[in-house]
Design an enzyme around this catalytic site. Structure first.
Site, PDB file in Angstrom:
ATOM      1  N   LYS A  22       0.835  -1.202   0.000  1.00  8.29           N
ATOM      2  CA  LYS A  22       0.000   0.000   0.000  1.00  8.29           C
ATOM      3  C   LYS A  22       0.871   1.254   0.000  1.00  8.29           C
ATOM      4  CE  LYS A  22      -1.634   1.592   4.076  1.00  8.29           C
ATOM      5  NZ  LYS A  22      -1.401   3.021   4.376  1.00  8.29           N
ATOM      6  N   ASN A  23       1.870   1.270   0.879  1.00  9.52           N
ATOM      7  CA  ASN A  23       2.655   2.496   1.039  1.00  9.52           C
ATOM      8  C   ASN A  23       3.586   2.768  -0.139  1.00  9.52           C
ATOM      9  OD1 ASN A  23       1.374   2.959   3.401  1.00  9.52           O
ATOM     10  ND2 ASN A  23       3.124   2.493   4.743  1.00  9.52           N
ATOM     11  N   CYS A 115      -4.782  12.870  12.996  1.00  6.44           N
ATOM     12  CA  CYS A 115      -5.310  11.522  12.779  1.00  6.44           C
ATOM     13  C   CYS A 115      -5.094  10.743  14.057  1.00  6.44           C
ATOM     14  CB  CYS A 115      -4.628  10.847  11.599  1.00  6.44           C
ATOM     15  SG  CYS A 115      -2.988  10.283  11.954  1.00  6.44           S
ATOM     16  N   ARG A 120       0.703  14.563  13.143  1.00 10.27           N
ATOM     17  CA  ARG A 120       1.225  14.328  11.791  1.00 10.27           C
ATOM     18  C   ARG A 120       1.217  15.580  10.908  1.00 10.27           C
ATOM     19  NH1 ARG A 120      -0.594   8.396   9.759  1.00 10.27           N
ATOM     20  NH2 ARG A 120       1.243   8.569   8.487  1.00 10.27           N
ATOM     21  N   ASP A 304       5.064   0.596  11.888  1.00 12.16           N
ATOM     22  CA  ASP A 304       3.836  -0.058  11.401  1.00 12.16           C
ATOM     23  C   ASP A 304       3.723  -1.519  11.847  1.00 12.16           C
ATOM     24  OD1 ASP A 304       3.061   2.275  10.230  1.00 12.16           O
ATOM     25  OD2 ASP A 304       3.468   1.672   8.168  1.00 12.16           O
ATOM     26  N   ARG A 396      -8.290  -0.624   4.943  1.00 14.38           N
ATOM     27  CA  ARG A 396      -7.380   0.397   4.406  1.00 14.38           C
ATOM     28  C   ARG A 396      -6.025  -0.212   4.061  1.00 14.38           C
ATOM     29  NH1 ARG A 396      -5.967   4.259   8.273  1.00 14.38           N
ATOM     30  NH2 ARG A 396      -4.553   4.737   6.602  1.00 14.38           N
TER      31      ARG A 396
HETATM   32  C1  UD1 Z   1       4.568   6.811   6.221  1.00 14.17           C
HETATM   33  C2  UD1 Z   1       3.677   5.593   6.096  1.00 14.17           C
HETATM   34  C3  UD1 Z   1       3.193   5.144   7.467  1.00 14.17           C
HETATM   35  C4  UD1 Z   1       4.377   4.935   8.394  1.00 14.17           C
HETATM   36  C5  UD1 Z   1       5.301   6.147   8.410  1.00 14.17           C
HETATM   37  C6  UD1 Z   1       6.575   5.925   9.210  1.00 14.17           C
HETATM   38  C7  UD1 Z   1       2.659   5.929   3.925  1.00 14.17           C
HETATM   39  C8  UD1 Z   1       1.435   6.230   3.143  1.00 14.17           C
HETATM   40  N1  UD1 Z   1       2.543   5.950   5.258  1.00 14.17           N
HETATM   41  O1  UD1 Z   1       3.779   7.853   6.772  1.00 14.17           O
HETATM   42  O2  UD1 Z   1       2.453   3.930   7.314  1.00 14.17           O
HETATM   43  O3  UD1 Z   1       3.916   4.687   9.704  1.00 14.17           O
HETATM   44  O4  UD1 Z   1       5.677   6.508   7.082  1.00 14.17           O
HETATM   45  O5  UD1 Z   1       7.258   4.827   8.715  1.00 14.17           O
HETATM   46  O6  UD1 Z   1       3.707   5.639   3.376  1.00 14.17           O
HETATM   47  N2  UD1 Z   1       6.613  14.644  10.290  1.00 14.17           N
HETATM   48  C9  UD1 Z   1       6.683  15.999  10.568  1.00 14.17           C
HETATM   49  N3  UD1 Z   1       6.473  16.862   9.529  1.00 14.17           N
HETATM   50  C10 UD1 Z   1       6.202  16.444   8.265  1.00 14.17           C
HETATM   51  C11 UD1 Z   1       6.141  15.052   8.007  1.00 14.17           C
HETATM   52  C12 UD1 Z   1       6.362  14.171   9.040  1.00 14.17           C
HETATM   53  O7  UD1 Z   1       6.927  16.418  11.697  1.00 14.17           O
HETATM   54  O8  UD1 Z   1       6.023  17.278   7.375  1.00 14.17           O
HETATM   55  C13 UD1 Z   1       6.825  13.689  11.397  1.00 14.17           C
HETATM   56  C14 UD1 Z   1       5.605  12.799  11.644  1.00 14.17           C
HETATM   57  O9  UD1 Z   1       4.654  13.426  12.482  1.00 14.17           O
HETATM   58  C15 UD1 Z   1       6.247  11.599  12.287  1.00 14.17           C
HETATM   59  C16 UD1 Z   1       7.596  11.501  11.549  1.00 14.17           C
HETATM   60  O10 UD1 Z   1       7.815  12.789  10.981  1.00 14.17           O
HETATM   61  O11 UD1 Z   1       6.482  11.838  13.644  1.00 14.17           O
HETATM   62  C17 UD1 Z   1       7.656  10.463  10.457  1.00 14.17           C
HETATM   63  O12 UD1 Z   1       6.556  10.630   9.611  1.00 14.17           O
HETATM   64  P1  UD1 Z   1       6.625  10.248   8.050  1.00 14.17           P
HETATM   65  O13 UD1 Z   1       7.808   9.374   7.812  1.00 14.17           O
HETATM   66  O14 UD1 Z   1       6.507  11.487   7.258  1.00 14.17           O
HETATM   67  O15 UD1 Z   1       5.297   9.379   7.897  1.00 14.17           O
HETATM   68  P2  UD1 Z   1       4.290   9.363   6.688  1.00 14.17           P
HETATM   69  O16 UD1 Z   1       4.998   9.569   5.418  1.00 14.17           O
HETATM   70  O17 UD1 Z   1       3.122  10.224   7.013  1.00 14.17           O
END
Ligand code: UD1
Length: 417
Positions: A22-23, A115, A120, A304, A396
């Protein structure tokens, strides 16, 4: 809302074919916005989230057709507006920001909001676009971004590792003018899969899979066909299920090098694991021993799989420390596991789990995708009947979960609302 009635106590035995990730599929679908030529993606799992992304692409003007697991997209976008109702349904909708901005010089994308597993934010995505010369404003709950003369190559330095941030930065940099460097990039296999597909479309990306990715911008991308990598989180979930039920599972399509951190800790718990290309064989015949984990970006232990691992530690021999470092508030499964008789104490980002010989069946409720599946695993390892409600979360992220588990001896029955 449907629920799942699970009669636990059976060892899972048999073979499961792992679906596409999915990711990985979500950013790959978004990449279709970067060309008007045909992008064919194979092995795209049919899940609520991938179907949402397909819906968003159609809303933006892309011609999207699906034939089983193959999604064909062409035509590019004629709208640059990802509205609130589509983005709140699925946070990963923010992945259209980089492609729209790079290809069309403008994007208006709703802020995803909070969420279940934390606030996030998307500040890192926005900063990456700014580093490539975009002018970004936040107004009326939307990210409004423009690059009238196109994006310019630049240096994007991530202060913390972000999977989605790296994906947006990468897609934007591919069509920017000149060279870009993404520093402290995420190294997840899903990033590598995205970079491989973009390169097949004519991009010039190197260093993916390391923490520094270099991109030489190109003017256009062209048609390509790409097969989505197998879902390491789905494979990891079934591997944990095998150990929890003292079963014997062959996971087809799974890549062991994407699961090194989990497989190492499962060996510590006493599981026997053999792997060959595209196959992981895992079996266990005894109560698992307790082990500690700390979640980390890849190649560390994936956040995850934290909930699923905690469910396993609830029935392990000994005590386990589980530290969550990626998301705040990602212990939503704890109160539900407590209802099944688990002994868990949470202190900040760390949970102390004292293993019990067994859990007791109970009605429990899912709160997010991975929390839900951890409750399914706990129920499978419990003698008696449990009911997991709100299973739409499972849809999902897990393709054909009931069939896949049912074929290996699990007794599950969906109760329609
Ligand atoms: C992706 C995965 C999710 C997984 C996560 C971490 C997808 C669709 N989802 O989520 O299943 O749990 O990686 O492996 O691929 N952060 C910020 N600012 C930002 C972006 C992120 O502070 O602009 C923080 C987040 O709150 C979190 C950390 O960075 O604490 C890591 O998040 P991130 O790696 O970005 O996760 P996702 O891409 O949302």
């Amino acid at each position: 809302m449907d629920s799942l009635e699970i009669k636990g106590g059976n060892a899972l035995r048999g073979e499961i074919t792992i679906s596409g990730a999915k990711n990985a599929a979500l950013p790959l679908l978004a990449a279709a916005l970067m060309t008007t030529d045909k992008l064919v993606l194979e092995n795209v799992p049919r899940l609520a989230d991938t179907l949402s992304m397909e819906g968003l692409l159609r809303h933006l003007g892309v011609a999207v057709t699906r034939d089983h697991e193959t999604v064909t997209m062409s035509g590019g976008a004629n709208s640059f507006d990802a509205p609130y109702d589509l983005v709140t349904k699925m946070r990963a909708s923010v992945l259209v920001l980089g492609p729209l901005l790079a290809r069309y010089g403008e994007a208006r994308v709703s802020l995803p909001g909070g969420c279940a597993i934390g606030t996030r934010p998307v500040d890192l995505h926005i900063r990456a676009m700014q580093a490539l010369g975009a002018v970004v404003e936040l107004a009326d709950g939307y990210i409004q971004a423009r690059a009238r003369k196109g994006l310019q190559g630049g240096r994007i330095m991530f202060p913390m590792v972000s999977v989605g941030g790296t994906e947006n930065a990468l897609m934007a940099a591919v069509l920017a003018k000149g060279e870009s460097e993404i520093v402290n990039a995420a190294r997840e296999p899903e990033i590598t899969d995205l970079a491989d597909c973009l390169n097949a479309m004519g991009a010039q990306i190197s260093g993916h899979g390391t923490d520094t990715i270099t991109v030489q911008g190109v003017d256009t991308l062209h048609a390509a066909t790409h097969r989505v990598v197998a879902d390491r989180i789905e494979a990891g979930t079934f591997a944990i299920a095998a150990v929890m039920t003292q079963g014997d599972l062959v996971l087809r399509g799974a890549r062991d090098r994407h699961l090194d951190a989990l497989l190492a800790v499962l060996r510590e718990t006493g599981a026997s694991i053999e792997s060959q290309p595209g196959i992981i064989h895992i079996k266990s015949n005894g109560r698992p021993r307790a082990a500690d984990i700390t979640t980390d970006p890849f190649p560390g232990f994936p956040t995850d799989l934290q909930a699923q691992f905690m469910a396993m530690m609830c029935i392990a021999d000994g005590s386990s420390h589980i530290s969550e470092t990626i998301f705040e508030n990602r212990f939503m499964h704890v109160p539900e596991l407590l209802r099944m008789g688990a002994d868990i104490k949470v202190n900040g980002g760390t949970a102390l789990v004292r293993g019990r010989a067994s859990l007791t069946p109970a009605p429990v409720m899912a709160t997010d995708l991975r929390a839900s599946v951890s409750l399914v695993l706990a129920a499978l390892a419990t003698t008696g009947t449990s009911t997991v409600s709100r299973i739409y979360h499972l849809e999902r992220g897990y393709s054909d979960l009931e069939t896949k588990l049912g074929n290996c001896g699990a007794e599950l029955c969906r109760i329609k609302a």
